[in-house]
Design an enzyme around this catalytic site. Structure first.
Site, mmCIF file in Angstrom:
data_model
loop_
_atom_site.group_PDB
_atom_site.id
_atom_site.type_symbol
_atom_site.label_atom_id
_atom_site.label_comp_id
_atom_site.label_asym_id
_atom_site.label_seq_id
_atom_site.Cartn_x
_atom_site.Cartn_y
_atom_site.Cartn_z
ATOM 1 N N PRO A 68 0.817 -1.214 0.000
ATOM 2 C CA PRO A 68 0.000 0.000 0.000
ATOM 3 C C PRO A 68 0.849 1.262 0.000
ATOM 4 O O PRO A 68 1.911 1.307 0.616
ATOM 5 C CB PRO A 68 -0.776 -0.116 1.318
ATOM 6 C CG PRO A 68 0.155 -0.873 2.217
ATOM 7 C CD PRO A 68 0.939 -1.811 1.338
ATOM 8 N N MET A 69 0.386 2.275 -0.709
ATOM 9 C CA MET A 69 0.978 3.615 -0.642
ATOM 10 C C MET A 69 -0.175 4.608 -0.637
ATOM 11 O O MET A 69 -0.886 4.749 -1.638
ATOM 12 C CB MET A 69 1.907 3.878 -1.832
ATOM 13 C CG MET A 69 3.207 3.119 -1.778
ATOM 14 S SD MET A 69 4.260 3.464 -3.209
ATOM 15 C CE MET A 69 4.626 5.205 -2.974
ATOM 16 N N CYS B 155 2.759 3.262 9.358
ATOM 17 C CA CYS B 155 2.682 4.521 8.615
ATOM 18 C C CYS B 155 3.418 5.622 9.372
ATOM 19 O O CYS B 155 3.101 5.923 10.532
ATOM 20 C CB CYS B 155 1.222 4.923 8.408
ATOM 21 S SG CYS B 155 1.036 6.503 7.533
ATOM 22 N N GLU C 83 13.574 -0.866 0.285
ATOM 23 C CA GLU C 83 14.754 -0.705 -0.579
ATOM 24 C C GLU C 83 14.924 -1.816 -1.608
ATOM 25 O O GLU C 83 16.047 -2.226 -1.911
ATOM 26 C CB GLU C 83 16.025 -0.564 0.258
ATOM 27 C CG GLU C 83 16.137 0.767 0.989
ATOM 28 C CD GLU C 83 16.095 1.980 0.057
ATOM 29 O OE1 GLU C 83 16.935 2.070 -0.855
ATOM 30 O OE2 GLU C 83 15.216 2.839 0.261
#
Length: 318
Positions: free
Chosen positions: A7-8, A98, A202
Site C-alpha cells: 500500500p501507498m 505509517c 529498498e
C-alpha cells in the site's frame, strides 16, 4: 518467491492496482489504509478504498486484494474488520508502520510501535472477531527510533495469532532513508519467530530483491515505491525481466489517463500523473523532460494530449 504489491496512501489506489497487476504476476495486493477512529464506518468507505470487494476481492486479472485498516482502538478495529469481512474482504491487514505525521499525531500508524501491548490487543481482538478462514496480518517497522524494539513488537503480533507479518526494515525515525535500511534485523527475527514473514524496504531491482531474500532468509517480498519507479518491477523481481522500455511506459501513462479522467476523477488526474512522473524520473531519464512539459498544466486534457504526442514521436523515431 512470493511478491506483494504493497500500500501507498494516495498513490496505489484501485486504478493503479488494476494497471500494475495486469502487467505483473503479483501474488497479492494490499489497499491503502481505511482510517478507523471511534465508529463503525459506512459500507461506501470500504467500497471506495477497495472496489474489488464487489468482485471476489480480486483485481480484474484475478490478483487477490486484502483491505488494510489503520487505528488504535481494538474494539473499533474489530468492528470494522468484521464489516469488511461481511462485505467480501478475503484478508485484513493492520497498519502499524505509517510514518505520516498527521496519522501519528492522531495516535495511529507507527506511533503504536511505542506500545507493543496495544498492538497485541488490536491484533488479538481483530483475529478473534473475524472468521478463522480470513487471514489477519500486520505491517510494522523495526521500531520507533531503535531497531532493537522489533523483537518485542514481533512477539506481540505473533502471540496475538496473526496469520503473517510484513516488516519494513527501518524505524519510523529512519523514514525512507536508504542508509537506514537494516534487513539484518529481519534475519534475527526469523531465527526465533514462527509467524510467516514478508520483507519490505529498498527493493528497486532484481539484485536488490535477491540481496534482501539472501540476507533475511525470507521467501516473500513486498514492494511499494519501486513499483512506481519501474512499472513492471514485480516481474523484474520474479523473473529477472528487463525494465519496460520507455515507449511502453508512456503507453501505460495514457492507459492510466483513460482510467482516471472518467467522471469527477479528472479533477485529480493532473496531480496523480505528475506524482507518478516524479517516481518514474528515478528510473527513466526521459521522464524528467516530459515532466517539465506537463507540470505547467492543471487540467487533464492538455496533459493527455501531450502524452499522446510524445508517444507518437517515440513510435516515429523507432
Amino acid at each position: 518467491m512470493r511478491v506483494v504489491l504493497g500500500p501507498m496512501e494516495g498513490v496505489l489506489d484501485h486504478l493503479m492496482r488494476e494497471l500494475l497487476t495486469d502487467i505483473n504476476d503479483y501474488d497479492l495486493c494490499v489497499t491503502e489504509f481505511v482510517r478507523v477512529i471511534d465508529r463503525l464506518l459506512p459500507e461506501h468507505v470500504f467500497h471506495r478504498i477497495c472496489p474489488e470487494i464487489a468482485h471476489n476481492s480480486q483485481t480484474a486479472n484475478g490478483t487477490p486484494v486484502h483491505i488494510q485498516l489503520l487505528g488504535q482502538r481494538p474494539e473499533w478495529m474489530a468492528e470494522n474488520a468484521v464489516r469488511a469481512a461481511e462485505l467480501g474482504a478475503k484478508g485484513i491487514d493492520l497498519n502499524f508502520g505509517c510514518p505520516a505525521k498527521l496519522v501519528n499525531k492522531s495516535g495511529g500508524g507507527a506511533l503504536l510501535l511505542k506500545d507493543p501491548e496495544l498492538i497485541h490487543q488490536i491484533v488479538k481482538t481483530v483475529r478473534e472477531a473475524v472468521p478463522s478462514s480470513i487471514p489477519v496480518t500486520a505491517k510494522i517497522r523495526l521500531g520507533w527510533d531503535d531497531p532493537n524494539q522489533c523483537f518485542e513488537i514481533v512477539n506481540a503480533v505473533e502471540n496475538a495469532k496473526a496469520s503473517g507479518l510484513t516488516i519494513h526494515a527501518r524505524t519510523k525515525v529512519g523514514g525512507y532513508k536508504a542508509d537506514a535500511i537494516a534487513w539484518e534485523y529481519i534475519t534475527k527475527v526469523k531465527q526465533t519467530a514462527t509467524i510467516p514473514l514478508t520483507a519490505n524496504g529498498e527493493v528497486w531491482n532484481h539484485q536488490d530483491a535477491m540481496d534482501c531474500l539472501a540476507t533475511t532468509g525470507c521467501d516473500s517480498l513486498m514492494i511499494c515505491r519501486g513499483a512506481l519507479n519501474t512499472p513492471n518491477l514485480g516481474n523484474v523481481v520474479k523473473y529477472q525481466h528487463n525494465a519496460l522500455p520507455w515507449e511502453d511506459v508512456v503507453s501505460l501513462l495514457i492507459r492510466y489517463s483513460n482510467y482516471e479522467i472518467k467522471g469527477d476523477k479528472g479533477l485529480y488526474y493532473p496531480n496523480r500523473v505528475k506524482q507518478w512522473m516524479n517516481f518514474l524520473r528515478k528510473q527513466y531519464p526521459q521522464a524528467a523532460d516530459l515532466f517539465r512539459v506537463i507540470r505547467v498544466h492543471n487540467k487533464a486534457a492538455p496533459i493527455v494530449e501531450l502524452l499522446k504526442q510524445h508517444h507518437k514521436q517515440l513510435k516515429s523515431a523507432a
